[in-house]
Every structure is written in C-alpha cells, then in structure tokens.
Write a protein that holds these residues in place. Sequence first.
Motif, PDB file in Angstrom:
ATOM      1  N   ILE A   1       0.835  -1.213   0.000  1.00 14.82           N
ATOM      2  CA  ILE A   1       0.000   0.000   0.000  1.00 14.82           C
ATOM      3  C   ILE A   1       0.863   1.253   0.000  1.00 14.82           C
ATOM      4  N   GLU A   2       0.563   2.139  -0.958  1.00 16.03           N
ATOM      5  CA  GLU A   2       1.086   3.493  -0.868  1.00 16.03           C
ATOM      6  C   GLU A   2      -0.068   4.307  -0.281  1.00 16.03           C
ATOM      7  N   ASN A   3       0.204   4.935   0.864  1.00 19.28           N
ATOM      8  CA  ASN A   3      -0.893   5.536   1.617  1.00 19.28           C
ATOM      9  C   ASN A   3      -1.699   6.535   0.792  1.00 19.28           C
ATOM     10  N   ARG A   4      -3.006   6.330   0.816  1.00 21.27           N
ATOM     11  CA  ARG A   4      -4.022   7.165   0.168  1.00 21.27           C
ATOM     12  C   ARG A   4      -3.995   7.033  -1.366  1.00 21.27           C
ATOM     13  N   ILE A   5      -3.097   6.213  -1.907  1.00 21.82           N
ATOM     14  CA  ILE A   5      -3.071   5.988  -3.359  1.00 21.82           C
ATOM     15  C   ILE A   5      -3.641   4.600  -3.651  1.00 21.82           C
ATOM     16  N   THR A   6      -3.164   3.595  -2.911  1.00 25.15           N
ATOM     17  CA  THR A   6      -3.642   2.221  -3.163  1.00 25.15           C
ATOM     18  C   THR A   6      -4.278   1.610  -1.911  1.00 25.15           C
ATOM     19  N   GLY A   7      -4.524   2.430  -0.904  1.00 25.88           N
ATOM     20  CA  GLY A   7      -5.155   1.955   0.336  1.00 25.88           C
ATOM     21  C   GLY A   7      -4.864   2.959   1.438  1.00 25.88           C
ATOM     22  N   LEU A   8      -5.394   2.703   2.612  1.00 24.88           N
ATOM     23  CA  LEU A   8      -5.121   3.610   3.730  1.00 24.88           C
ATOM     24  C   LEU A   8      -4.230   2.919   4.750  1.00 24.88           C
ATOM     25  N   LEU A   9      -3.188   3.614   5.177  1.00 24.33           N
ATOM     26  CA  LEU A   9      -2.307   3.075   6.219  1.00 24.33           C
ATOM     27  C   LEU A   9      -2.576   3.820   7.518  1.00 24.33           C
ATOM     28  N   ILE A  10      -2.691   3.052   8.600  1.00 21.76           N
ATOM     29  CA  ILE A  10      -2.911   3.675   9.912  1.00 21.76           C
ATOM     30  C   ILE A  10      -1.937   3.046  10.916  1.00 21.76           C
ATOM     31  N   PRO A  11      -1.650   3.737  12.015  1.00 19.26           N
ATOM     32  CA  PRO A  11      -0.755   3.129  13.015  1.00 19.26           C
ATOM     33  C   PRO A  11      -1.435   1.926  13.680  1.00 19.26           C
ATOM     34  N   PRO A  12      -0.642   0.961  14.155  1.00 19.09           N
ATOM     35  CA  PRO A  12      -1.259  -0.195  14.832  1.00 19.09           C
ATOM     36  C   PRO A  12      -1.858   0.195  16.177  1.00 19.09           C
ATOM     37  N   ASN A  13      -2.747  -0.644  16.669  1.00 21.98           N
ATOM     38  CA  ASN A  13      -3.310  -0.495  18.028  1.00 21.98           C
ATOM     39  C   ASN A  13      -4.018   0.837  18.240  1.00 21.98           C
ATOM     40  N   ASP A  14      -4.662   1.370  17.215  1.00 19.40           N
ATOM     41  CA  ASP A  14      -5.325   2.657  17.398  1.00 19.40           C
ATOM     42  C   ASP A  14      -6.762   2.615  16.848  1.00 19.40           C
ATOM     43  N   PRO A  15      -7.727   2.160  17.669  1.00 14.85           N
ATOM     44  CA  PRO A  15      -9.111   2.034  17.197  1.00 14.85           C
ATOM     45  C   PRO A  15      -9.701   3.375  16.749  1.00 14.85           C
TER      46      PRO A  15
ATOM     47  N   LEU B   1      -8.193   5.961  15.224  1.00 13.10           N
ATOM     48  CA  LEU B   1      -7.776   6.289  13.848  1.00 13.10           C
ATOM     49  C   LEU B   1      -8.356   5.305  12.833  1.00 13.10           C
ATOM     50  N   LEU B   2      -8.552   4.063  13.263  1.00 12.36           N
ATOM     51  CA  LEU B   2      -9.186   3.088  12.366  1.00 12.36           C
ATOM     52  C   LEU B   2     -10.630   3.521  12.082  1.00 12.36           C
ATOM     53  N   ALA B   3     -11.338   3.958  13.132  1.00 11.59           N
ATOM     54  CA  ALA B   3     -12.721   4.421  12.947  1.00 11.59           C
ATOM     55  C   ALA B   3     -12.753   5.622  12.008  1.00 11.59           C
ATOM     56  N   GLU B   4     -11.797   6.515  12.157  1.00 14.33           N
ATOM     57  CA  GLU B   4     -11.733   7.692  11.288  1.00 14.33           C
ATOM     58  C   GLU B   4     -11.523   7.282   9.821  1.00 14.33           C
ATOM     59  N   ALA B   5     -10.601   6.318   9.623  1.00 12.71           N
ATOM     60  CA  ALA B   5     -10.329   5.838   8.257  1.00 12.71           C
ATOM     61  C   ALA B   5     -11.585   5.190   7.667  1.00 12.71           C
ATOM     62  N   MET B   6     -12.312   4.434   8.502  1.00 13.72           N
ATOM     63  CA  MET B   6     -13.543   3.798   8.015  1.00 13.72           C
ATOM     64  C   MET B   6     -14.552   4.873   7.605  1.00 13.72           C
ATOM     65  N   ARG B   7     -14.690   5.871   8.458  1.00 15.70           N
ATOM     66  CA  ARG B   7     -15.629   6.956   8.149  1.00 15.70           C
ATOM     67  C   ARG B   7     -15.262   7.583   6.798  1.00 15.70           C
ATOM     68  N   GLU B   8     -13.978   7.797   6.592  1.00 16.00           N
ATOM     69  CA  GLU B   8     -13.549   8.452   5.346  1.00 16.00           C
ATOM     70  C   GLU B   8     -13.873   7.598   4.116  1.00 16.00           C
ATOM     71  N   VAL B   9     -13.531   6.288   4.156  1.00 12.67           N
ATOM     72  CA  VAL B   9     -13.787   5.495   2.928  1.00 12.67           C
ATOM     73  C   VAL B   9     -15.289   5.324   2.669  1.00 12.67           C
ATOM     74  N   PHE B  10     -16.096   5.351   3.730  1.00 14.65           N
ATOM     75  CA  PHE B  10     -17.540   5.181   3.513  1.00 14.65           C
ATOM     76  C   PHE B  10     -18.212   6.474   3.065  1.00 14.65           C
TER      77      PHE B  10
END
Length: 382
Positions: A320-334, A336-345
């Motif tokens: 993954i190249e961040n924001r080009i072929t997927g989203l990269l987030i730091p580990p163990n961070d629910p 930021l994961l929720a934020e990324a989910m909100r963005e793709v949806f």
Amino acid sequence: MNTKKILFVSYTAVLGGGELCLLDFAQAYRDSSEVLLLTDGALKNRLEDLEVKVKVLQASRSLADVKVSSGLASLKSIGDLWRLGKQIAQKSKDFDLIHANNQKGFVVSAIARLFGGAPVVWHLHDILTADIFSPTNRRIAVTLANWFATRVIVNSQATGEAFIAAGGKRQLLRTVYNGFSGEKFDCIDDRQTTLREELGIPRDRNLIGMFSRLSYWKGQHILLEAASTLPDVHVLLVGDALFGEAEYTEKLKNIAAQESLQGRVHWLGFRQDIPQLMKACDAIAHCSTAPEPFGRVIVEAQLAKRPAIATIGGGTNEIIENRITGLLIPPNDPRLLAEAMREVFSNRDFTSQMVETAYGQAKTKFSIPSVCMAFEMAIAGI
Ligand code: UDP
C-alpha cells in the motif's frame, strides 16, 4: 514450463498464508516436483485437488509439541528430527533442491543437508523480530540458515531486513512476493447481496470485513473497538483460531457481546470463498498489532476492488502506498481506524479512485506469472 525438480517440505498442513502461498508454487512445478508434509491436514487435500504429488511423512507427537523457541528441548524430539532429516535426505536424492516452507520444515531440511541431502532453500514467511520469536528461536533459525541454506526466499523486503538484523547473511536473500489469480475475483459479481441478506444486514449499512485467523496479533479486537463507535457499521469476521488461540476467541466474543455492538458482528469461521465474501463487503481491514511479513489479505482486497485499511509496517508498506492504493494507519489505534472507516464510507469519489489504482497495481505486481518468474530466478543456478 518449470523443469526444476523440487521437494517441497512443509511441517504444517493447516491453511495459513504461508501454506496458501506454497499451493501456487507447488502447482507451478507439479510436473517435476513433490510435496512432503510432516503433518496431515487440509493442505494435503488442496494440493491433491491441484494434482500435485503429495506425501505425508508423519512427524511424531513429541515433535509436534516442540516449539522451536523452546530450544528444541527434549532428547526424544531431537531423535525425531534426526530420523526425519535422514528420511528427507534419502528422498531428496531424486530432486535438485529442497524447498522448506516453514521453520520446523527448515530445521529438518537442514539436518537432511547434513546427511547429504539436496541443497536447501528456506522460504521464510515470518518477520524474525522479538515481538513474536524468542531470542533462542531466532538464533537457531538464523544460524542454521547461514550454515545450511543455499538461498533464503523472503516474502517481502521487510522480512529480509529482519532476517539480516537477526544475524542472517544478506547474500542468501531473494525476495519473492505472494502471487494471486485476479480472475478468481474478476469472475464474481461486483455486488454480492445474498450474504448480506442472509445475515440480515440492511442495505444502507456499511460492512467491513476482516479475513484473518483469530489471533491477538492479527488485531480483531482493534476492529471491534473501532466499530463500537460507528453505530451504522457491521463487521464480518472470517477466519478461525488456527493455532489454538481459544482464549483470544473468547475475549473477542465478550467484546462483540457488549451492547454497542449487538447484532453488528457476524462470524463466519474459516472459509474458502474469499473473493465472494470480499465482494460482499464495503471495505477490508487488516489490523495487525505487529509488523505483517506480507499481508495477503491486502492484495486480495485490492483485487476485489474494495478499499483496504491496514496498519503501517512490515510488508504492508510494500503493498500500500498511503491514500493511493489503500489507507495506512498506526497499529493499536481504534480511534484512527474508525476515522479511516468513516472516510472510505463517506468520500466515495476518493475511495473509487483509490480502489481502481490499487486493482491495477495488484494485477501486475502480484500476478501468479510474475511471482513465478521471481521464484524461478531465486532458485536459478542451484
Ligand atoms: N483466509 C482464508 N480463509 C479464512 C481466512 C483467511 O482462506 O477464513 C486466507 C486469506 O484470504 C489470506 C490468508 O488466509 O489469503 C491469510 O494470509 P495473511 O498473509 O493475511 O496472514 P497469515 O495467515 O499468513 O499470517
């Protein structure tokens, strides 16, 4: 046509990522090669379905109980390793090389080399870091590799760097990524509604899937924690506790039972119809809590044209190249994961552009022909 005669040796026969990768290479060399399994399991049937010659040379119970990390403890297990090594040495006389697909498989193959067996190529699918492997384990693995391996194939540059950091010789390394058949995804309808209907997921809800064995380091708990803050999101958990992580499964069931998640977590267990299931999802999460050696699921998400949200580190960064072929987030961070989910949806234009770019990359960089060519080059001259 591939003509090298390879004796593939795998200790485990459960269908983890390393074993699924082995299926592709064993199939590519099936006319001249054979697979030797040291335990029986689902991998055997899958190989037979592909018309690969396969034999089970049953390792004893005491060897099955040995963790390489325990320093190959009991004398009995050392006797078993010796016995297996001798048998493999004998068998390998009809082959150009032994391909060892996992760590115990490599240990017995290294012993086979001592007994005059064919040259050994270790296919390393794990990042040898302190997070997962004990110092003893790493020392044994790397010392044996430096002494007995003719090549070490790694599934990502990250896996290779960790091997060198643990004391492995750089000149042994060749990087060969996992390969995937894009056709398996292309032939599936883009909108799989049946599963959603069966699970009772309303049309206007988003579904995020996770396709990994249930294990703490795969991080299903992070996804559940993230989803608990997004009331409109359903979660699909595909996979089983392959290596006896029953306690973790219990922990996950407890998190899923909390009120904020009720009715929104769907468990499917281990499945083989990954392309269909991915196409039923709106996004795929990969939440490993430690660096992922490769991350097959991410490439599969890209081939399914679904946005992949994955944790930074290890082989993931090579997919993954961040924001080009997927989203990269730091580990163990629910959060930021929720934020990324909100963005793709919510940002549909951004998401569809990203999945198209990712699909194009996955189809070329990780195609079966291109990885088979890399594999052929990795074993050239042996
Ligand atoms: N997988 C599967 N059935 C399941 C869950 C996962 O076939 O129920 C597959 C998944 O599609 C992927 C592999 O298992 O191809 C897991 O590979 P990955 O590199 O993501 O993780 P690993 O198991 O190697 O740590």
